[in-house]
Design a protein around this motif. Structure first.
Motif, mmCIF file in Angstrom:
data_model
loop_
_atom_site.group_PDB
_atom_site.id
_atom_site.type_symbol
_atom_site.label_atom_id
_atom_site.label_comp_id
_atom_site.label_asym_id
_atom_site.label_seq_id
_atom_site.Cartn_x
_atom_site.Cartn_y
_atom_site.Cartn_z
ATOM 1 N N TRP A 42 65.618 112.435 3.049
ATOM 2 C CA TRP A 42 64.761 111.355 3.525
ATOM 3 C C TRP A 42 63.321 111.836 3.589
ATOM 4 O O TRP A 42 63.056 112.959 4.016
ATOM 5 C CB TRP A 42 65.183 110.906 4.924
ATOM 6 N N MET A 43 62.383 110.983 3.176
ATOM 7 C CA MET A 43 60.963 111.324 3.243
ATOM 8 C C MET A 43 60.157 110.109 3.696
ATOM 9 O O MET A 43 60.580 108.963 3.509
ATOM 10 C CB MET A 43 60.445 111.781 1.875
ATOM 11 N N LEU A 44 59.008 110.392 4.273
ATOM 12 C CA LEU A 44 58.036 109.350 4.592
ATOM 13 C C LEU A 44 56.924 109.444 3.559
ATOM 14 O O LEU A 44 56.328 110.511 3.379
ATOM 15 C CB LEU A 44 57.461 109.555 5.995
ATOM 16 N N ARG A 45 56.658 108.354 2.854
ATOM 17 C CA ARG A 45 55.605 108.332 1.837
ATOM 18 C C ARG A 45 54.428 107.507 2.341
ATOM 19 O O ARG A 45 54.605 106.377 2.805
ATOM 20 C CB ARG A 45 56.132 107.724 0.534
ATOM 21 N N THR A 46 53.230 108.098 2.263
ATOM 22 C CA THR A 46 52.021 107.431 2.742
ATOM 23 C C THR A 46 50.960 107.448 1.654
ATOM 24 O O THR A 46 50.685 108.501 1.069
ATOM 25 C CB THR A 46 51.458 108.138 3.995
ATOM 26 N N ALA A 47 50.375 106.302 1.370
ATOM 27 C CA ALA A 47 49.324 106.221 0.356
ATOM 28 C C ALA A 47 48.052 106.870 0.882
ATOM 29 O O ALA A 47 47.651 106.652 2.030
ATOM 30 C CB ALA A 47 49.053 104.765 -0.004
ATOM 31 N N LYS A 48 47.412 107.686 0.046
ATOM 32 C CA LYS A 48 46.152 108.321 0.416
ATOM 33 C C LYS A 48 44.985 107.377 0.120
ATOM 34 O O LYS A 48 45.023 106.636 -0.867
ATOM 35 C CB LYS A 48 45.950 109.609 -0.379
ATOM 36 N N PRO A 49 43.952 107.414 0.945
ATOM 37 C CA PRO A 49 42.781 106.563 0.694
ATOM 38 C C PRO A 49 42.130 106.860 -0.652
ATOM 39 O O PRO A 49 41.531 105.985 -1.272
ATOM 40 C CB PRO A 49 41.838 106.918 1.854
ATOM 41 N N GLU A 56 56.191 113.462 3.397
ATOM 42 C CA GLU A 56 56.640 114.316 4.492
ATOM 43 C C GLU A 56 58.162 114.237 4.584
ATOM 44 O O GLU A 56 58.726 113.150 4.716
ATOM 45 C CB GLU A 56 56.025 113.891 5.819
ATOM 46 N N THR A 57 58.820 115.381 4.486
ATOM 47 C CA THR A 57 60.277 115.409 4.575
ATOM 48 C C THR A 57 60.716 115.143 6.013
ATOM 49 O O THR A 57 60.233 115.776 6.950
ATOM 50 C CB THR A 57 60.817 116.772 4.114
ATOM 51 N N LEU A 58 61.637 114.210 6.177
ATOM 52 C CA LEU A 58 62.150 113.868 7.503
ATOM 53 C C LEU A 58 63.452 114.591 7.810
ATOM 54 O O LEU A 58 63.727 114.927 8.956
ATOM 55 C CB LEU A 58 62.374 112.355 7.590
ATOM 56 N N LEU A 79 64.969 105.990 9.607
ATOM 57 C CA LEU A 79 64.036 104.879 9.777
ATOM 58 C C LEU A 79 63.293 104.997 11.102
ATOM 59 O O LEU A 79 62.071 104.818 11.169
ATOM 60 C CB LEU A 79 64.798 103.553 9.716
ATOM 61 N N SER A 80 64.036 105.334 12.163
ATOM 62 C CA SER A 80 63.424 105.493 13.477
ATOM 63 C C SER A 80 62.399 106.623 13.475
ATOM 64 O O SER A 80 61.309 106.497 14.047
ATOM 65 C CB SER A 80 64.507 105.776 14.523
ATOM 66 N N LYS A 81 62.743 107.724 12.808
ATOM 67 C CA LYS A 81 61.828 108.864 12.747
ATOM 68 C C LYS A 81 60.579 108.511 11.956
ATOM 69 O O LYS A 81 59.460 108.872 12.331
ATOM 70 C CB LYS A 81 62.531 110.066 12.120
ATOM 71 N N ALA A 82 60.761 107.779 10.856
ATOM 72 C CA ALA A 82 59.619 107.383 10.033
ATOM 73 C C ALA A 82 58.695 106.450 10.799
ATOM 74 O O ALA A 82 57.472 106.611 10.794
ATOM 75 C CB ALA A 82 60.104 106.706 8.754
#
Length: 371
Positions: A42-49, A56-58, A79-82
């Motif tokens: 599981w990972m959290l993916r965030t778009a960079k400006p 980020e690996t969860l 999902l809760s962690k993200a």
């Protein structure tokens, strides 16, 4: 959008591919499926400006093992962690938080426990300069003042500027990564701070001795220290690589070394191989190849004090360290015309680092090689 909610649904997804569930603008929970019999992640993916994504690996998915809410997560837990990560208040993010997070992130790919310890210590060391400073209140003046304090703390300005530059690179990487992950929209004062110019990347360690000086240093050392220095002279290895080698790492004319760039095998000339064979003797395969005088492995940094004693006894400059043997090995190999790529492979470095570091030699070395 891929269905990530159950193990059965995830088992139908393509392997080796990122499957995303959108959480909000520019953010998504990502699942990457592995081959049959292995758990996905599981990972959290965030778009960079500035474009692209930060990941980020969860944790590991509960595909083959029960979820524990820690390193193995069910869909609901991931999902809760993200969402918890996203809910962090960007205005409360501190420099110290970002550095600690950076160290843990880097530790996930560290090749040795020592490397991980070094990363955490470096993060704490930098963080002490900004113990409670938030990203939104950090100024370029704060960062510049911190860099100046690093230079002023030592007696060799050129070396200290190099140290400050390395620390600045870590600070920038940590702050930028954390700001991207948490969708921080405030000012990024650290971006505008420039590194020092005219900084020697090796500082005090960039000392190259003549072969006569190296012999004098080895002769002045007590026997176990002399053996360690001789091994460095023969191989060009880092001290930690020789200190960590065991008897079974030596096979014929090949010696396996493990260091910060991973594990590599170097080839020894017959004379060098014989020297190491005599040092190995008939000791246990797991015994240290070049031990201390008590037969135990050298602890991290345990050679430094006795080397300083040998340097003083040999009448050499006080800034000479064991690293001078590595520099000498590399510089002489280059002077003999050994291809840079071969030298880099042998000593566990990169061609760029070799070329940048050894582009200039002292008059003493040039006289020794070509006079």
């Amino acid at each position: 959008m891929a269905d990530l909610r159950t193990k059965t649904a995830r088992a139908k997804l393509a392997t080796g591919k990122a499957h995303a569930q959108k959480l909000g603008t520019g953010r998504a929970l990502v699942y990457r499926r592995q081959t049959e019999g292995r758990s996905g992640s599981w990972m959290l993916r965030t778009a960079k400006p500035t474009g692209g994504y930060a990941h980020e690996t969860l944790g590991t998915a509960d595909d083959t093992s029960p979820a524990n809410g820690g390193d193995c997560l069910s869909y609901e837990q991931a999902l809760s962690k993200a969402v918890g990560q996203l809910d962090a208040d960007p205005s409360k993010i501190t420099v110290a938080d970002a550095l600690d997070d950076w160290a843990e992130w880097k530790c996930r790919t560290a090749t040795t426990a020592k490397r991980c310890t070094d990363l955490r210590n470096q993060a704490r060391r930098i963080g002490k300069a900004f113990p409670t400073t938030a990203l939104k209140t950090l100024t370029a003046r704060d960062v510049t003042a911190w860099m100046n304090s690093i230079v002023e703390a030592g007696t060799n300005p050129q070396a200290r500027r190099a140290t400050a530059n390395r620390e600045l690179a870590v600070l920038k990487a940590a702050l930028t990564r954390y700001a991207d992950l948490h969708n921080y929209q405030g000012a990024r004062a650290w971006v505008s701070v420039q590194k020092f110019t005219k900084a020697d990347s090796f500082g005090k360690r960039m000392v190259i001795l003549t072969e006569a000086e190296e012999a004098r240093l080895i002769d002045a050392a007590r026997q176990d220290v002399a053996d360690l220095l001789k091994a460095l002279q023969l191989t060009g290895a880092r001290c930690g690589e020789i200190a960590g080698a065991v008897v079974s790492d030596l096979e014929g004319n090949r010696l396996a070394l493990t260091g910060k760039t991973g594990r590599r095998v170097i080839v020894l000339s017959p004379d060098k191989a014989e020297w190491f064979r005599l040092k190995a003797g008939n000791r246990h395969p797991d015994a240290p190849l070049i031990p201390r005088q008590d037969g135990q492995a050298w602890p991290d940094g345990g050679h430094m004090k006795p080397v300083r004693t040998a340097v003083k006894a040999a009448g050499l400059p006080e800034d000479v360290t064991s690293y001078a043997l590595r520099h000498g090995f590399i510089s002489r190999a280059l002077s003999r015309g050994v291809p840079t790529v071969a030298v880099a492979q042998h000593v566990g470095s990169s061609v760029d680092m070799i070329e940048a570091t050894y582009a200039k030699f002292t008059a003493a070395q040039l006289a020794e090689w070509f006079a």
